[in-house]
Design a protein around this motif. Sequence first.
Motif, PDB file in Angstrom:
ATOM      1  N   GLY A 158      34.950  34.597  61.600  1.00  0.00           N
ATOM      2  CA  GLY A 158      35.005  34.034  62.950  1.00  0.00           C
ATOM      3  C   GLY A 158      33.948  34.541  63.903  1.00  0.00           C
ATOM      4  O   GLY A 158      33.978  34.222  65.095  1.00  0.00           O
ATOM      5  N   ILE A 159      32.993  35.329  63.398  1.00  0.00           N
ATOM      6  CA  ILE A 159      31.922  35.821  64.262  1.00  0.00           C
ATOM      7  C   ILE A 159      30.933  34.682  64.513  1.00  0.00           C
ATOM      8  O   ILE A 159      30.371  34.118  63.576  1.00  0.00           O
ATOM      9  N   LYS A 160      30.730  34.354  65.777  1.00  0.00           N
ATOM     10  CA  LYS A 160      29.879  33.215  66.139  1.00  0.00           C
ATOM     11  C   LYS A 160      28.439  33.625  66.429  1.00  0.00           C
ATOM     12  O   LYS A 160      27.505  32.877  66.165  1.00  0.00           O
ATOM     13  N   ARG A 161      28.283  34.812  67.017  1.00  0.00           N
ATOM     14  CA  ARG A 161      26.944  35.248  67.431  1.00  0.00           C
ATOM     15  C   ARG A 161      26.395  36.249  66.410  1.00  0.00           C
ATOM     16  O   ARG A 161      26.716  37.430  66.440  1.00  0.00           O
ATOM     17  N   ILE A 162      25.598  35.738  65.502  1.00  0.00           N
ATOM     18  CA  ILE A 162      25.011  36.546  64.434  1.00  0.00           C
ATOM     19  C   ILE A 162      23.496  36.402  64.489  1.00  0.00           C
ATOM     20  O   ILE A 162      22.974  35.299  64.671  1.00  0.00           O
ATOM     21  N   ALA A 163      22.807  37.508  64.349  1.00  0.00           N
ATOM     22  CA  ALA A 163      21.349  37.508  64.222  1.00  0.00           C
ATOM     23  C   ALA A 163      20.986  38.365  63.021  1.00  0.00           C
ATOM     24  O   ALA A 163      21.770  39.216  62.589  1.00  0.00           O
ATOM     25  N   VAL A 164      19.813  38.137  62.467  1.00  0.00           N
ATOM     26  CA  VAL A 164      19.368  38.930  61.328  1.00  0.00           C
ATOM     27  C   VAL A 164      18.205  39.824  61.751  1.00  0.00           C
ATOM     28  O   VAL A 164      17.488  39.524  62.702  1.00  0.00           O
ATOM     29  N   VAL A 165      18.064  40.926  61.026  1.00  0.00           N
ATOM     30  CA  VAL A 165      16.990  41.878  61.295  1.00  0.00           C
ATOM     31  C   VAL A 165      16.190  42.082  60.013  1.00  0.00           C
ATOM     32  O   VAL A 165      16.742  42.503  58.989  1.00  0.00           O
ATOM     33  N   HIS A 166      14.906  41.773  60.082  1.00  0.00           N
ATOM     34  CA  HIS A 166      14.016  42.003  58.941  1.00  0.00           C
ATOM     35  C   HIS A 166      13.440  43.409  59.071  1.00  0.00           C
ATOM     36  O   HIS A 166      12.679  43.687  59.992  1.00  0.00           O
ATOM     37  N   ARG A 167      13.803  44.307  58.138  1.00  0.00           N
ATOM     38  CA  ARG A 167      13.341  45.695  58.202  1.00  0.00           C
ATOM     39  C   ARG A 167      12.569  46.107  56.961  1.00  0.00           C
ATOM     40  O   ARG A 167      12.279  47.282  56.751  1.00  0.00           O
ATOM     41  N   GLY A 168      12.220  45.133  56.122  1.00  0.00           N
ATOM     42  CA  GLY A 168      11.469  45.437  54.916  1.00  0.00           C
ATOM     43  C   GLY A 168      12.375  45.880  53.782  1.00  0.00           C
ATOM     44  O   GLY A 168      13.573  46.107  53.965  1.00  0.00           O
ATOM     45  N   PHE A 169      11.764  46.019  52.586  1.00  0.00           N
ATOM     46  CA  PHE A 169      12.532  46.271  51.372  1.00  0.00           C
ATOM     47  C   PHE A 169      12.003  47.504  50.643  1.00  0.00           C
ATOM     48  O   PHE A 169      10.805  47.777  50.641  1.00  0.00           O
TER      49      PHE A 169
END
Length: 211
Positions: A158-169
């Motif tokens: 039910g989480i509506k506000r999601i963002a992703v973070v690119h931090r490398g691998f």
Amino acid sequence: MEQTITAQSVWQKLANKQPVIISGPCSAETELQVLETAIRLAKTGKVDMLRAGIWKPRTKPGNFEGVGTEGLVWLQKAREITGLPFTIEVATAKHVEDSLKHAADILWIGARTTVNPFSVQEVADALQGVDIPVFVKNPVNPDLDLWIGAIERLQKAGIKRIAVVHRGFSNYGNTEYRNAPMWHIPIELKRRMPDMPMLCDPSHIGGRRDI
């Protein structure tokens, strides 16, 4: 100080594809360190949100694993003094409970948690019925499906506000970057999820000030 920057205003900037700057120490070590850092960052007028790790998943036992819940009190005080909202990394249901109890503005799931579906599900279950933005860092290994799977677990909770973070691998051996950016992976995520806000974590990718 009156809090003029809020989680909602930060989220609105992300949704509008405007730059958002999140800054702070990798680890919260003392109250003085957190407060002095927050005050200096706020004075620049360029930082939108404060961050500091208080639960640190280390590679080997015996290393500093964070100050724990006490650090949340320091971050609350920093917010009161500077008006900067704060975000905190969570990896367990207890982390979520403590962070919500101390009114964290935004939560983030770290790379070492994203890689484990059981851990992500535990966090997602703890967030059932909670309206709070959550950032999801890419997993330490270059696996796009794991990254997307973590997002989907939060969405199902039910989480509506999601963002992703690119931090490398993570990678083996000496390379130019601390964590290889592998740009094609975040680009593919954006192709599949074009409306998903994305942040870049240059500190983890670069590992050095000069790059």
